[in-house]
Structure formats: structure tokens, C-alpha cells
Design a protein around this motif. Structure first.
Motif, short mmCIF file in Angstrom:
data_model
loop_
_atom_site.label_atom_id
_atom_site.label_comp_id
_atom_site.label_asym_id
_atom_site.label_seq_id
_atom_site.Cartn_x
_atom_site.Cartn_y
_atom_site.Cartn_z
N MET A 184 46.29 47.10 30.99
CA MET A 184 46.66 46.27 32.12
C MET A 184 46.37 46.71 33.61
SD MET A 184 50.42 44.42 33.60
CE MET A 184 50.97 46.16 33.90
N SER A 185 45.68 45.91 34.37
CA SER A 185 45.37 46.44 35.55
C SER A 185 46.44 46.96 36.76
CB SER A 185 44.43 45.11 36.42
OG SER A 185 44.14 45.85 37.53
N LYS A 186 45.84 47.89 37.32
CA LYS A 186 47.03 48.68 38.19
C LYS A 186 47.74 47.47 39.24
CE LYS A 186 48.24 52.68 41.03
NZ LYS A 186 47.74 53.91 41.34
N TYR A 187 47.03 46.55 39.59
CA TYR A 187 47.37 45.71 40.71
C TYR A 187 47.04 44.37 40.09
CZ TYR A 187 47.38 49.94 43.74
OH TYR A 187 47.60 50.72 44.26
N ASP A 188 48.06 43.48 40.55
CA ASP A 188 47.95 42.05 40.45
C ASP A 188 46.96 41.28 41.38
OD1 ASP A 188 47.99 39.45 39.89
OD2 ASP A 188 50.41 39.23 40.20
N GLU A 189 45.80 41.13 40.95
CA GLU A 189 44.65 40.67 42.03
C GLU A 189 45.04 39.23 42.64
OE1 GLU A 189 40.87 41.64 41.15
OE2 GLU A 189 41.19 43.56 40.65
N SER A 190 46.03 38.64 41.84
CA SER A 190 46.43 37.09 42.12
C SER A 190 47.46 37.16 43.15
CB SER A 190 46.65 36.34 40.87
OG SER A 190 48.08 36.91 40.53
N SER A 191 47.89 38.33 43.41
CA SER A 191 49.34 38.30 44.38
C SER A 191 48.76 38.71 45.86
CB SER A 191 50.24 39.49 43.70
OG SER A 191 49.60 40.76 44.15
N ILE A 192 47.57 38.98 46.20
CA ILE A 192 47.31 39.32 47.77
C ILE A 192 47.77 38.44 48.42
CG2 ILE A 192 45.44 39.84 49.15
CD1 ILE A 192 43.80 40.80 46.73
N THR A 193 48.28 39.05 49.58
CA THR A 193 48.99 38.05 50.80
C THR A 193 48.72 38.75 52.14
OG1 THR A 193 50.96 37.02 51.20
CG2 THR A 193 51.30 39.04 50.77
N ILE A 208 48.14 42.55 51.77
CA ILE A 208 48.75 43.63 50.75
C ILE A 208 48.44 43.13 49.30
CG2 ILE A 208 50.40 44.56 52.55
CD1 ILE A 208 52.49 42.33 51.73
N ILE A 209 48.86 43.83 48.29
CA ILE A 209 48.72 43.32 46.81
C ILE A 209 49.84 44.16 46.02
CG2 ILE A 209 47.19 45.28 46.36
CD1 ILE A 209 45.83 43.39 44.25
N LYS A 210 50.29 43.43 45.12
CA LYS A 210 51.37 43.88 44.39
C LYS A 210 51.15 44.85 43.11
CE LYS A 210 55.51 42.20 41.74
NZ LYS A 210 56.18 40.99 40.97
N CYS A 211 51.72 46.09 43.20
CA CYS A 211 51.26 47.07 42.26
C CYS A 211 51.97 46.74 40.81
CB CYS A 211 51.69 48.47 42.58
SG CYS A 211 51.33 49.73 41.65
N ASN A 212 51.44 46.68 39.90
CA ASN A 212 52.13 46.12 38.40
C ASN A 212 52.95 47.36 37.96
OD1 ASN A 212 50.96 43.57 38.09
ND2 ASN A 212 49.04 44.78 37.58
N ASP A 262 34.77 41.12 43.37
CA ASP A 262 34.65 39.95 43.95
C ASP A 262 35.94 39.88 44.76
OD1 ASP A 262 32.59 39.08 42.76
OD2 ASP A 262 33.62 38.10 41.21
N THR A 263 37.00 40.55 44.09
CA THR A 263 38.34 40.58 44.93
C THR A 263 38.30 41.20 46.34
OG1 THR A 263 39.76 40.37 42.89
CG2 THR A 263 40.79 41.21 44.85
N LEU A 264 37.71 42.49 46.37
CA LEU A 264 37.67 43.05 47.44
C LEU A 264 36.79 42.42 48.43
CD1 LEU A 264 38.14 45.79 48.99
CD2 LEU A 264 36.27 46.95 47.66
N ASN A 265 35.49 42.04 48.01
CA ASN A 265 34.62 41.19 48.96
C ASN A 265 35.42 40.11 49.59
OD1 ASN A 265 32.72 43.18 48.61
ND2 ASN A 265 31.45 41.67 47.01
#
Length: 332
Positions: A1-10, A21-25, A72-75
Motif C-alpha cells: 500500500m502507498s504511504k500516502y492516500d493521493e485521493s485525500s489531498i486538500t 496536505i495529504i493523509k498518511c496511510n 501526476d499527483t505532484l504535478n
């Protein structure tokens, strides 16, 4: 599982800062991806006078988080942060040591072909004295020409030379329904790299050349008269120019019959840089220089074309009578 939930960025805008900010799994907490520092002041020189410019906002990436995210997420996050800052009249300041943001800003600098150049976000006034802002808002194939023209008194309003111009080359354009805005496709660039100039900053020599070029169906020159109209107004008339004009109460006389007879109306809303759009139904004249692009068009090719064109425009702007100096090799 990825360390961060890339769908949670706010976005967090508390305490006078901007923070993505992003949620850490792993721990369930939110961590910073990007954040800003309070504005910084730079000393700039304009017409020989020094000014304090406090528009710069420093954007910082958290390397421990950014290195875990997909490209893609970072960009997307960096792009959104830049839009957030510049749409509020501020300029982006980046530390030379910030790898992730600098990689984003510089990623187009080594592209050989126009088709590989991404569309960068930009919204607001251009500061051509700042290299970061140059790279954010003026794509490399047209940057040298824009800087050259501006430094020689020819105001450049907008420009474009990226993958969208190539990808859209076969898309039809209805010139009776042209409309541009921050969230709209820049249809005037379908199949062309282009630079838009302020018509009023040109002398009679250049104006006569451009009018003659359009009369002779020169594909490399277009005359667009821009009228600032809210999107909801244009949408209410299905973007039909004749219907929109009927509903506008504008008393406007250009005094330039040749321009009026050969222009194309271009409606938009707060979509052109370096021009005052505070007046209702702001209206002004432009000329667009164009160069056809496809999958094989190189950055160097476009740069050389517009630099050659720019040098001739500057020379013509110094002429007292019409000359034929605007001859160039148009074959690719």
C-alpha cells in the motif's frame, strides 16, 4: 500500500499561509506536500527608479512527502498551488535548492519538439524581469521573441507554443463563435504556435504590413479585436458573435477602416495578460503572429521563426515609411 492516500489531498489556508496536505496511510495524520511562506520583498528597477516589490510568495515543497507521490499527483498539486497564488495577483518565488518545484518549472526547457511541451498554469500579470515567472507563463519556443519584442517597446499580450497547439491542429474553429477564458480552450491556437501583440503599440508601417498580409490571406497573421464579456453572457447567446454584439451597449469607433474590415471578433473574460480589463466590456485591438505546428515541429524552428519576425517588427517600428523588410522563409 502507498504511504500516502493521493485521493485525500486538500487545501489549508489558516494562519495566513497556503498549504496542500495529504493523509498518511501509516499514522492517519495529514502532512504538508507544499506550503507558502509570508510574502517576500524584492527591489526592482523600472525606468531607472528602484521600487520595493512585495508581490512574491515563496512556495516550498516537503521533500519527504513529495518523493513518495506519483509524478501526476505532484504535478497537479504544484500546478494548483501556482494557480492559487497567481490568480490573486501574486508572483511565485522558489528557492534554487527546491528540487521538486524547480523540476516542475524546468521540465519543458529540454524538450526538442513542441508536441512535448506541457501547458503551464498562469493567471495574472507577467513580470518579465523574473526568470521563474518567465518559465511559468511564456513557453520556451516563443520566450526569446516575447522578451525581445517587449524590451523594444512592442507589447506582447499572450503567447502559446505547447502540445495543445499540436494536438488541436485538426479541430475546426468557428470564427463566428470565438471565446477564450481561463477555463476555455485557446482555439485561436489550433494548429499554430502564436504571439499576440498590442495593435496600438505598432507604428503605421507595421500596421499597414499586417493589414496587407491579412488582405492577401497570409496564414501567418490574424487580426483579433478582443471584447471582454462574461462567460454567462456569451453562453446565453450560444457564443454567437452577432447576437452578443446586438446585446452590448458599446459606442466604439476605431478610426481604422482597414483594420475593422479585416478583423475577427474575439470574446473573452479576464483572459489576457498585460492589459487593463477593469472597464466593463473592455475592448482593444490585437494582431496575432502564427506559425503552423505538427508532431515534427521543433522548438528551435519556432524560436527562430518568431525571433526573425520580431526583429523585422522592431526594425519596421523604427521606419518612417513602409518597407518590405518583413520577408522570411515560411517553408518548414
Amino acid at each position: 500500500m502507498s504511504k500516502y492516500d493521493e485521493s485525500s489531498i486538500t487545501i489549508n489556508t489558516s494562519n495566513g499561509i497556503l498549504e496542500f496536505i495529504i493523509k498518511c496511510n501509516e499514522d492517519g495524520y495529514y502532512h504538508s506536500v507544499l506550503y507558502t511562506l509570508p510574502y517576500c520583498t524584492r527591489t526592482i528597477e523600472k525606468d531607472g527608479v528602484l521600487y520595493a516589490d512585495d508581490r512574491f510568495i515563496t512556495l516550498i515543497s516537503d521533500s519527504s512527502v513529495c518523493k513518495e507521490l506519483s509524478e501526476d499527483t505532484l504535478n497537479r498539486v504544484i500546478r494548483d498551488a501556482i494557480i492559487f497564488i497567481t490568480s490573486r495577483g501574486k508572483l511565485v518565488n522558489v528557492s534554487n535548492s527546491d528540487k521538486f518545484i524547480n523540476d516542475f518549472i524546468n521540465k519543458n526547457e529540454t524538450c526538442e519538439y513542441v508536441k512535448d511541451i506541457d501547458i503551464f498554469p498562469y493567471d495574472g500579470q507577467i513580470n518579465l524581469d523574473d526568470e521563474v515567472m518567465q518559465r511559468l507563463c511564456i513557453e520556451k519556443p516563443v520566450r526569446n521573441a516575447c522578451k525581445y519584442l517587449t524590451s523594444n517597446g512592442v507589447n506582447t499580450l499572450m503567447s502559446s507554443a505547447n502540445r495543445y497547439n499540436v494536438e488541436s491542429k485538426d479541430e475546426p474553429v468557428d470564427e463566428n463563435k470565438l471565446y477564450i477564458g481561463h477555463d476555455d480552450k485557446w482555439v485561436i491556437g489550433n494548429g499554430y504556435a502564436w504571439i499576440m501583440l498590442d495593435w496600438n503599440g505598432l507604428n503605421s508601417t507595421n500596421k499597414q504590413y499586417f493589414v496587407d498580409a491579412v488582405k492577401n490571406d497570409d496564414d501567418y497573421v490574424k487580426l483579433y479585436e478582443y471584447i471582454d464579456v462574461p462567460r454567462e453572457v456569451a453562453l446565453g447567446h450560444d457564443y454567437d458573435h452577432s447576437k452578443i454584439l446586438e446585446g452590448l451597449t458599446i459606442n466604439y469607433q476605431t478610426g481604422e477602416k482597414d483594420y475593422d474590415e479585416n478583423k475577427v471578433i474575439l470574446f473573452g473574460n479576464n483572459s489576457l495578460n498585460n492589459y487593463d480589463l477593469n472597464v466593463e466590456h473592455c475592448r482593444f485591438k490585437t494582431v496575432v503572429l502564427r506559425y503552423p505546428v505538427d508532431e515534427k515541429t521543433t522548438v528551435k524552428e519556432v524560436d527562430e521563426f518568431f525571433m526573425n519576425f520580431g526583429e523585422k517588427i522592431v526594425k519596421n517600428n523604427q521606419e518612417k515609411k513602409l518597407t518590405k523588410v518583413l520577408n522570411y522563409n515560411l517553408e518548414k
